[in-house]
Design an enzyme around this catalytic site. Sequence first.
Site, mmCIF file in Angstrom:
data_model
loop_
_atom_site.group_PDB
_atom_site.id
_atom_site.type_symbol
_atom_site.label_atom_id
_atom_site.label_comp_id
_atom_site.label_asym_id
_atom_site.label_seq_id
_atom_site.Cartn_x
_atom_site.Cartn_y
_atom_site.Cartn_z
ATOM 1 N N LYS A 216 -19.501 -20.358 -24.597
ATOM 2 C CA LYS A 216 -18.445 -20.448 -23.592
ATOM 3 C C LYS A 216 -17.175 -19.729 -24.052
ATOM 4 O O LYS A 216 -16.569 -18.942 -23.320
ATOM 5 C CB LYS A 216 -18.141 -21.927 -23.320
ATOM 6 C CG LYS A 216 -16.888 -22.183 -22.545
ATOM 7 C CD LYS A 216 -17.054 -21.770 -21.106
ATOM 8 C CE LYS A 216 -15.751 -21.920 -20.344
ATOM 9 N NZ LYS A 216 -15.901 -21.639 -18.945
ATOM 10 N N CYS A 270 -8.325 -20.633 -17.923
ATOM 11 C CA CYS A 270 -9.512 -20.395 -18.763
ATOM 12 C C CYS A 270 -9.281 -19.253 -19.740
ATOM 13 O O CYS A 270 -9.179 -19.452 -20.942
ATOM 14 C CB CYS A 270 -10.707 -20.068 -17.877
ATOM 15 S SG CYS A 270 -10.961 -21.288 -16.596
HETATM 16 N N1 SAJ Z 1 -7.809 -9.969 -14.827
HETATM 17 C C1 SAJ Z 1 -7.277 -8.728 -15.146
HETATM 18 N N2 SAJ Z 1 -8.108 -7.647 -15.115
HETATM 19 C C2 SAJ Z 1 -9.422 -7.751 -14.794
HETATM 20 C C3 SAJ Z 1 -9.971 -9.018 -14.485
HETATM 21 C C4 SAJ Z 1 -9.132 -10.115 -14.513
HETATM 22 O O1 SAJ Z 1 -6.087 -8.578 -15.443
HETATM 23 O O2 SAJ Z 1 -10.087 -6.721 -14.773
HETATM 24 C C5 SAJ Z 1 -6.947 -11.159 -14.856
HETATM 25 C C6 SAJ Z 1 -6.876 -11.893 -13.520
HETATM 26 O O3 SAJ Z 1 -5.935 -11.307 -12.656
HETATM 27 C C7 SAJ Z 1 -6.489 -13.280 -13.979
HETATM 28 C C8 SAJ Z 1 -7.211 -13.417 -15.319
HETATM 29 O O4 SAJ Z 1 -7.518 -12.108 -15.729
HETATM 30 O O5 SAJ Z 1 -5.103 -13.377 -14.194
HETATM 31 C C9 SAJ Z 1 -8.471 -14.267 -15.294
HETATM 32 O O6 SAJ Z 1 -9.207 -14.034 -14.112
HETATM 33 P P1 SAJ Z 1 -10.821 -13.947 -14.077
HETATM 34 O O7 SAJ Z 1 -11.233 -13.693 -12.689
HETATM 35 O O8 SAJ Z 1 -11.274 -13.002 -15.111
HETATM 36 O O9 SAJ Z 1 -11.306 -15.369 -14.593
HETATM 37 P P2 SAJ Z 1 -11.052 -16.917 -14.222
HETATM 38 O O10 SAJ Z 1 -10.111 -17.457 -15.253
HETATM 39 O O11 SAJ Z 1 -10.720 -17.133 -12.800
HETATM 40 O O12 SAJ Z 1 -12.535 -17.496 -14.489
HETATM 41 C C10 SAJ Z 1 -13.128 -17.275 -15.771
HETATM 42 C C11 SAJ Z 1 -14.568 -16.789 -15.599
HETATM 43 N N3 SAJ Z 1 -15.080 -16.284 -16.873
HETATM 44 C C12 SAJ Z 1 -15.615 -15.063 -16.971
HETATM 45 O O13 SAJ Z 1 -15.694 -14.282 -16.075
HETATM 46 C C13 SAJ Z 1 -16.142 -14.701 -18.344
HETATM 47 C C14 SAJ Z 1 -15.447 -17.919 -15.084
HETATM 48 O O14 SAJ Z 1 -16.811 -17.534 -15.073
HETATM 49 C C15 SAJ Z 1 -15.286 -19.166 -15.972
HETATM 50 O O15 SAJ Z 1 -16.014 -20.253 -15.438
HETATM 51 C C16 SAJ Z 1 -13.830 -19.557 -15.976
HETATM 52 O O16 SAJ Z 1 -13.088 -18.467 -16.524
HETATM 53 C C17 SAJ Z 1 -13.656 -20.790 -16.844
HETATM 54 O O17 SAJ Z 1 -13.561 -21.906 -16.279
HETATM 55 O O18 SAJ Z 1 -13.721 -20.670 -18.067
#
Ligand code: SAJ
Length: 440
Positions: A216, A270
């Site tokens: 995780k 997360c």
């Molecule tokens: N972000 C960027 N650039 C990107 C992708 C995301 O700057 O290319 C930023 C987003 O804007 C945001 C942050 O990263 O601020 C996180 O967003 P996210 O969509 O990557 O993730 P979360 O936090 O909404 O959900 C994540 C997911 N983990 C992964 O994709 C590895 C989800 O599957 C998990 O269940 C969740 O964390 C968790 O609960 O841990």
Amino acid sequence: MTFHKLCVLGLGYIGLPTASTFATHGIKVIGVDVNRRVVHTLQNGEVHIHEPGLRTLVQAALKSGNLVIAEQPAEADAFIIAVPTPFKKTAVSGQRSAISFPAADLSYVISAAEAIVPHLRRGNLVVLESTSPPRTTEDVVAPILERSGLKAGVDFHLAYSPERVLPGQILRELIENARVVGGVDAASARAARELYATFVRGEIIETTATTAEMVKLMENTYRDVNIAIANEFSRLAERFGVDVWEAIDLANRHPRVNILRPGPGVGGHCISVDPWFLVEAAPDLTPLIRTARQVNDEQPVYVVDLLRRALGDLNGRRIVLLGLAYKPDVDDLRESPALEVGRLLVEAGAQVKAYEPYKQNVRIEGIPTAPTLESALRGSEAIALLVAHTPFRELAPETVAAMTDARLVVDAVNLWPPDVWAAAGFDVHRLGVGRQTTDD
Ligand code: SAJ
């Protein structure tokens, strides 16, 4: 193993969908939360969390009689702990100097485990789902549960199984995603697999509890580090007169390269948190992970610099922020980098207001949000586009031009096609796009 009765501790973003899904799949579920307001809300058939489809699911689960909501756990065949693991600031000595970074606050996990002890019986299964530092299941949860006089892996099963669902798509991903179940012994992993097989259609893979905890943390850390490099590339692109969005798009044509997107930073509960659990657990082994966290945390400064370069002195300037959520199309503001951009602008003396389509007309950390886009834009001099929400993507430049005299746009998420907006009279400055900076 057959499971007739399940007790889920923690009815938040993960516990509530999980409890409800088990209930609609024929299992008797006691959903427990220590927050009386949450318990009352749910008992009245209301839902305290915004997640597509959740309200309907919870109401169906309650109506079936399979889901009951309580303040205290009760005897069951299996227990799932799905409480938060927030972080708290702490100071730890590094090799060179004292370093301060967030550490996991396991107090909710500990209380939940303690609450299970009086109800634990021989043959039960306990699963921890809360994201936790490596070895938490073995070193923290097992000893607490063993106060019952029963031994983990001998008298009862104990496992760790991380949730991996994406906010906004929780109900679908809960069922479809592959699920890792790690046991303190092989029988515990098998029991956990049998429990989740009730509704999981993705593959269920058995491993050890500590491996599952690491999996995780590795998933979210990998994503954080990948975004950090994208953010660092955006800084390099600005210096060298390159459009980072084009460069990443071209690099990603390589069959083995997949660079994520730069932006105003990394938020949410997360990805901006979990990597610290690894740093905390082994500060001597994690310079890369720590640096990536710092790179992402600094990113709002670069958005503010872009505004400063475009506007000159920020003092007294009227700037409207479009979007405050931590990512597109959610109403969640936790650890949102957009809020940090707002805070830095206020600190620089700017007059800041915001429009957040998913949360209107409230004051968030000192930043007033407007009830409508039009009232937010009225009287502004510059627009900072911070979240790629669908309603912003769909905006035509003519619509915005009719609402405000502001023609300066700082786009931190590469949302508005610069040529289209330029043709409508806007001066668009995109994050990560090289213009000669004044301090170069
Ligand atoms: N972000 C960027 N650039 C990107 C992708 C995301 O700057 O290319 C930023 C987003 O804007 C945001 C942050 O990263 O601020 C996180 O967003 P996210 O969509 O990557 O993730 P979360 O936090 O909404 O959900 C994540 C997911 N983990 C992964 O994709 C590895 C989800 O599957 C998990 O269940 C969740 O964390 C968790 O609960 O841990």
